[in-house]
Motif scaffolding. Structure first.
Motif, PDB file in Angstrom:
ATOM      1  N   ALA A  44       0.968  -1.359   0.079  1.00 33.48           N
ATOM      2  CA  ALA A  44      -0.050   0.058  -0.081  1.00 33.48           C
ATOM      3  C   ALA A  44       0.854   1.270   0.256  1.00 33.48           C
ATOM      4  CB  ALA A  44      -1.053   0.025   1.245  1.00 33.48           C
ATOM      5  N   ASN A  45       0.600   2.157  -0.686  1.00 32.77           N
ATOM      6  CA  ASN A  45       1.134   3.566  -0.751  1.00 32.77           C
ATOM      7  C   ASN A  45       0.226   4.558  -0.738  1.00 32.77           C
ATOM      8  OD1 ASN A  45       3.963   2.502  -1.732  1.00 32.77           O
ATOM      9  ND2 ASN A  45       2.530   1.421  -3.338  1.00 32.77           N
ATOM     10  N   LEU A  46       0.479   5.790   0.126  1.00 36.68           N
ATOM     11  CA  LEU A  46      -0.132   7.150  -0.086  1.00 36.68           C
ATOM     12  C   LEU A  46       0.536   7.878  -0.699  1.00 36.68           C
ATOM     13  CD1 LEU A  46      -2.519   8.807   1.066  1.00 36.68           C
ATOM     14  CD2 LEU A  46      -1.297   9.190   2.880  1.00 36.68           C
ATOM     15  N   VAL A  47       0.219   8.498  -1.781  1.00 38.65           N
ATOM     16  CA  VAL A  47       0.811   9.312  -2.844  1.00 38.65           C
ATOM     17  C   VAL A  47       0.150  10.776  -2.975  1.00 38.65           C
ATOM     18  CG1 VAL A  47       1.682   9.548  -5.376  1.00 38.65           C
ATOM     19  CG2 VAL A  47       1.357   7.128  -4.322  1.00 38.65           C
ATOM     20  N   ARG A  48       0.959  11.818  -2.936  1.00 39.79           N
ATOM     21  CA  ARG A  48       0.241  13.066  -3.019  1.00 39.79           C
ATOM     22  C   ARG A  48       0.919  13.839  -4.437  1.00 39.79           C
ATOM     23  NH1 ARG A  48      -0.269  18.283  -2.841  1.00 39.79           N
ATOM     24  NH2 ARG A  48      -2.277  19.244  -1.783  1.00 39.79           N
ATOM     25  N   LEU A  49       0.098  14.012  -5.461  1.00 39.27           N
ATOM     26  CA  LEU A  49       0.368  14.843  -6.746  1.00 39.27           C
ATOM     27  C   LEU A  49       0.061  16.203  -6.175  1.00 39.27           C
ATOM     28  CD1 LEU A  49      -0.880  12.532  -9.486  1.00 39.27           C
ATOM     29  CD2 LEU A  49       1.272  12.592  -8.479  1.00 39.27           C
ATOM     30  N   ALA A  50       1.182  17.280  -6.898  1.00 33.78           N
ATOM     31  CA  ALA A  50       0.882  18.555  -6.797  1.00 33.78           C
ATOM     32  C   ALA A  50      -0.016  19.089  -7.811  1.00 33.78           C
ATOM     33  CB  ALA A  50       2.480  19.418  -7.148  1.00 33.78           C
TER      34      ALA A  50
END
Length: 128
Positions: A44-50
């Protein structure tokens, strides 16, 4: 008895992992958190895109992936010629293995959690 831990074995226990809301609203981008616990069967990964950034179109040949949008908005490119699908906080998508997908963040950025089966580790063996 089946399923009962032996005296020398530790019983697996649930554990808190992170504060998703706090991470998702931070100004940092990229992979903000990943599941690293030993013996796990999932990744699992938590990703944030600008704002305006994207994950280029790609296909995952082997794994189904769940995507849960936790903050922000954007679009999911589905298929090679499919219409983009809207992403918003609370949206949950299944990306079947073999499907082509891309993700683009909206004006406020986008944070999402991915969950999929863990890939088996590399093994050294004899050439056949």
């Amino acid at each position: 008895m089946a399923g009962v831990p032996q005296a020398h074995e530790e019983e697996p226990m649930p554990a808190p992992l992170c504060d998703v809301e706090a991470l998702a609203t931070a100004s940092a981008t990229g992979v903000l958190w990943k599941l690293t616990e030993s013996g796990r069967q999932l990744d699992a990964n938590l990703v944030r895109l600008a704002p305006g950034h994207h994950i280029a179109p790609h296909a995952e040949p082997d794994l189904d992936v769940l995507v849960l949008v936790v903050s922000g908005a954007g679009t999911l490119g589905a298929g090679v010629e499919g219409e983009p699908l809207p992403l918003a906080a609370g949206s949950l998508f299944w990306l079947p293995h073999g499907s082509t997908r891309s993700i683009t963040a909206g004006d406020d950025g986008l944070a999402y959690l991915t969950v999929h089966r863990r890939r088996p580790g590399m093994r050294i063996g004899r050439a056949r």
